[in-house]
Design a protein around this motif. Structure first.
Motif, PDB file in Angstrom:
ATOM      1  N   ASP A   1      -7.987 -63.583  42.869  1.00 41.47           N
ATOM      2  CA  ASP A   1      -9.130 -63.899  44.234  1.00 41.47           C
ATOM      3  C   ASP A   1      -8.286 -64.603  45.253  1.00 41.47           C
ATOM      4  N   ALA A   2      -6.584 -65.296  45.211  1.00 45.04           N
ATOM      5  CA  ALA A   2      -6.165 -65.973  46.534  1.00 45.04           C
ATOM      6  C   ALA A   2      -6.366 -63.978  47.401  1.00 45.04           C
ATOM      7  N   ASP A   3      -5.303 -63.371  46.903  1.00 43.44           N
ATOM      8  CA  ASP A   3      -5.022 -62.075  47.402  1.00 43.44           C
ATOM      9  C   ASP A   3      -7.020 -61.575  48.363  1.00 43.44           C
TER      10      ASP A   3
ATOM     11  N   VAL B   1     -14.323 -59.200  43.277  1.00 44.68           N
ATOM     12  CA  VAL B   1     -13.028 -60.176  42.106  1.00 44.68           C
ATOM     13  C   VAL B   1     -13.731 -61.782  42.600  1.00 44.68           C
ATOM     14  N   VAL B   2     -14.051 -62.353  43.434  1.00 41.24           N
ATOM     15  CA  VAL B   2     -13.760 -63.828  44.215  1.00 41.24           C
ATOM     16  C   VAL B   2     -15.445 -63.619  43.495  1.00 41.24           C
ATOM     17  N   ALA B   3     -16.353 -63.465  43.735  1.00 41.12           N
ATOM     18  CA  ALA B   3     -17.712 -63.264  42.735  1.00 41.12           C
ATOM     19  C   ALA B   3     -17.892 -63.639  41.295  1.00 41.12           C
TER      20      ALA B   3
ATOM     21  N   PHE C   1      -8.411 -67.642  55.624  1.00 39.93           N
ATOM     22  CA  PHE C   1      -6.964 -68.319  55.639  1.00 39.93           C
ATOM     23  C   PHE C   1      -6.524 -69.256  54.578  1.00 39.93           C
ATOM     24  N   GLU C   2      -7.430 -70.545  54.442  1.00 38.96           N
ATOM     25  CA  GLU C   2      -7.737 -72.196  54.559  1.00 38.96           C
ATOM     26  C   GLU C   2      -7.742 -71.376  52.801  1.00 38.96           C
ATOM     27  N   GLN C   3      -8.540 -71.556  52.374  1.00 32.17           N
ATOM     28  CA  GLN C   3      -9.344 -70.975  50.917  1.00 32.17           C
ATOM     29  C   GLN C   3      -8.150 -70.288  50.799  1.00 32.17           C
ATOM     30  N   ALA C   4      -7.671 -69.395  50.780  1.00 30.11           N
ATOM     31  CA  ALA C   4      -6.688 -68.113  50.412  1.00 30.11           C
ATOM     32  C   ALA C   4      -5.086 -69.621  50.448  1.00 30.11           C
ATOM     33  N   GLY C   5      -4.624 -70.763  50.794  1.00 30.34           N
ATOM     34  CA  GLY C   5      -3.891 -71.424  50.965  1.00 30.34           C
ATOM     35  C   GLY C   5      -3.734 -72.409  49.868  1.00 30.34           C
TER      36      GLY C   5
ATOM     37  N   SER D   1       1.548 -56.327  46.165  1.00 33.69           N
ATOM     38  CA  SER D   1       0.443 -56.308  45.902  1.00 33.69           C
ATOM     39  C   SER D   1      -0.649 -56.152  46.154  1.00 33.69           C
ATOM     40  N   LEU D   2      -1.434 -55.378  44.766  1.00 30.31           N
ATOM     41  CA  LEU D   2      -2.744 -54.840  45.427  1.00 30.31           C
ATOM     42  C   LEU D   2      -4.003 -56.105  45.758  1.00 30.31           C
ATOM     43  N   LEU D   3      -4.572 -55.756  46.762  1.00 28.75           N
ATOM     44  CA  LEU D   3      -6.034 -56.423  46.981  1.00 28.75           C
ATOM     45  C   LEU D   3      -7.074 -56.177  46.484  1.00 28.75           C
ATOM     46  N   ARG D   4      -7.593 -56.571  45.822  1.00 31.67           N
ATOM     47  CA  ARG D   4      -9.499 -56.651  45.345  1.00 31.67           C
ATOM     48  C   ARG D   4     -10.020 -56.789  46.905  1.00 31.67           C
ATOM     49  N   GLY D   5     -12.002 -56.686  46.202  1.00 32.31           N
ATOM     50  CA  GLY D   5     -12.697 -56.355  47.040  1.00 32.31           C
ATOM     51  C   GLY D   5     -12.874 -58.142  46.558  1.00 32.31           C
TER      52      GLY D   5
END
Length: 427
Positions: A41-43, A18-20, A51-55, A11-15
């Motif tokens: 967002d997760a990536d 994207v989350v903001a 890692f915790e937020q990503a999980g 997957s392409l991971l965005r900066g």
């Protein structure tokens, strides 16, 4: 064994932007677009080492799409990074249920079982991951692996540079000179020591090594004794040139992370000693009294990561291989040196090796590199513009090396998944 090749990044991971923007745009998106946005967002969180937020974000994806392979695999990997085995198993099994032939999910689950010394369970997943050598070795091991006898090994170093050396015994034989490195997986011995110890290969493969070809063998070792501790029934590797003979004469073997994560391990650079203790609440409390804990993650079967910074980068995930030998205190990766405006001497390229393959690096001098309260300023480092920031999906701008640790002692707690670094000799 455990061929650490390129990992498939699907997957392409965005900066961070994207989350903001996610909260503002999500209500306007349709179901499919919303799921894609959640995945981005997760990536992005995972890439940033959160890692915790990503999980939690991957869990949200799975609530919407319970058979999302990427989300299940990544959520399992998040658990594995922190040695949280039940949750790692749960999500990795889900990923394999969705895609039985997925090599990454199988490799992660094989690693998960291996860290728990469940070698028989790990073997078929090594097979599915395409690592025939690991499948053969772990499938062949019988009885309880890593049987530990003794409570404490406190061994003085024979030397500091160019690599630390300690004495240890193989199969009850005379003392041999071993270096150690958490950038390596299993215990390894030289071809000469393997022959003296009567080792027979269970799996063999020909590999590119430095500027030549070498045979890498894997087998089972009956006994390894270091100071007051003996470890029995453990995997071992050895190498020899295609033409025969040891690949190095600088040592008789190397102790890797798979041995160290069975103990509370202290690399006492300032005191020039290696200390292995059983991991108990009492021994961990002593480490905690000496230094505040830093988070620690374990990836790629053996690579240790923590949180540090370089040249004002702010807290980032950093690689912390300990041991081995290195003149530079650290190495930066990709465009890190350029982006952080680290002084770099491009007129003096250095032809070296990275992961046993040729590489070109350049001297650089960051204003500061920091790991917790431990810091070095204006220290000699390398920058390798061609190395990747995210071989595992998360950015690693800098790797700390042997020279950085010299004023300190470093303790790794693989149960609580904390790293402790304190100035001076270990108490």
């Amino acid at each position: 064994m455990a061929d650490y090749g390129a990992w498939d990044r699907r997957s392409l991971l965005r900066g961070a932007a994207v989350v903001a923007g996610a909260a503002a745009t999500a209500p306007l998106l349709g179901g499919g677009a919303a799921a894609a946005q959640a995945g981005d967002d997760a990536d992005a969180l995972f890439k940033a080492g959160k890692f915790e937020q990503a999980g939690r974000a991957y869990e949200e994806m799975l609530r919407t799409d319970p058979r999302n392979l990427h989300a299940a695999r990544r959520r399992g990997f998040v658990g594995l990074l922190s040695n949280r085995f039940p949750e790692a198993e749960r999500y990795l099994k889900l990923a394999i249920e969705v895609a039985p032939g997925d090599k990454d999910a199988n490799r992660f689950l094989a690693d998960c079982y291996m860290r728990q010394d469940k070698f028989a369970l790990s073997a078929p997943h090594w097979q599915a991951a395409g690592d025939e050598g690991a499948a053969k070795v772990f499938g062949a091991l019988r009885g309880e692996p890593y049987q530990i006898h003794g409570d404490l090994a406190q061994v003085s170093w024979l030397q500091m540079d160019p690599q630390p050396l300690v004495e240890a015994s193989v199969n009850g034989g005379p003392p041999k000179r071993f270096t150690f490195y958490t950038g390596a997986p299993s215990l390894s011995v030289s071809a000469t020591v393997a022959k003296e110890a009567g080792l027979s290969p269970i799996a063999s493969s020909k590999i590119d090594y430095l500027n030549g070809k070498a045979w890498r063998h894997g087998g089972i070792l009956e006994s390894f004794k270091l100071g007051g501790i003996e470890v029995r029934n453990l995997p071992v590797a050895w190498m020899e040139w295609e033409s025969g003979g040891d690949v190095t004469t600088e040592n008789d073997g190397m102790i890797g992370t798979w041995v160290f994560y069975h103990f509370l391990t202290t690399f006492d650079y300032a005191g020039r000693q290696l200390i292995l203790r059983r991991n108990t609440p009492e021994t961990v409390a002593r480490a905690r009294a000496a230094a505040k804990p830093l988070p620690m993650w374990l990836a790629r079967e053996h690579m240790v990561y923590s949180r540090g910074s370089i040249a004002g980068s702010g807290p980032r995930v950093v690689a912390v291989p300990i041991g081995g030998g290195s003149e530079p205190a650290a190495a930066t990766h990709g465009d890190t040196a350029e982006r952080l405006r680290i002084r770099t001497d491009r007129d003096r390229p250095i032809e070296t090796f990275a992961h046993s393959h040729p590489a070109v690096a350049y001297p650089c001098y960051p204003k500061e590199i920091r790991l917790g309260d431990a810091a070095a300023r204006d220290v000699y480092c390398y920058t390798n513009p061609n190395s990747k920031l995210d071989p595992l999906g998360f950015d690693v701008p800098v790797t700390f090396f042997h020279s950085f640790y010299k004023p300190y002692n470093v303790t790794l707690d693989f149960t609580g998944m904390n790293l402790y670094i304190a100035p001076g000799k270990a108490v």
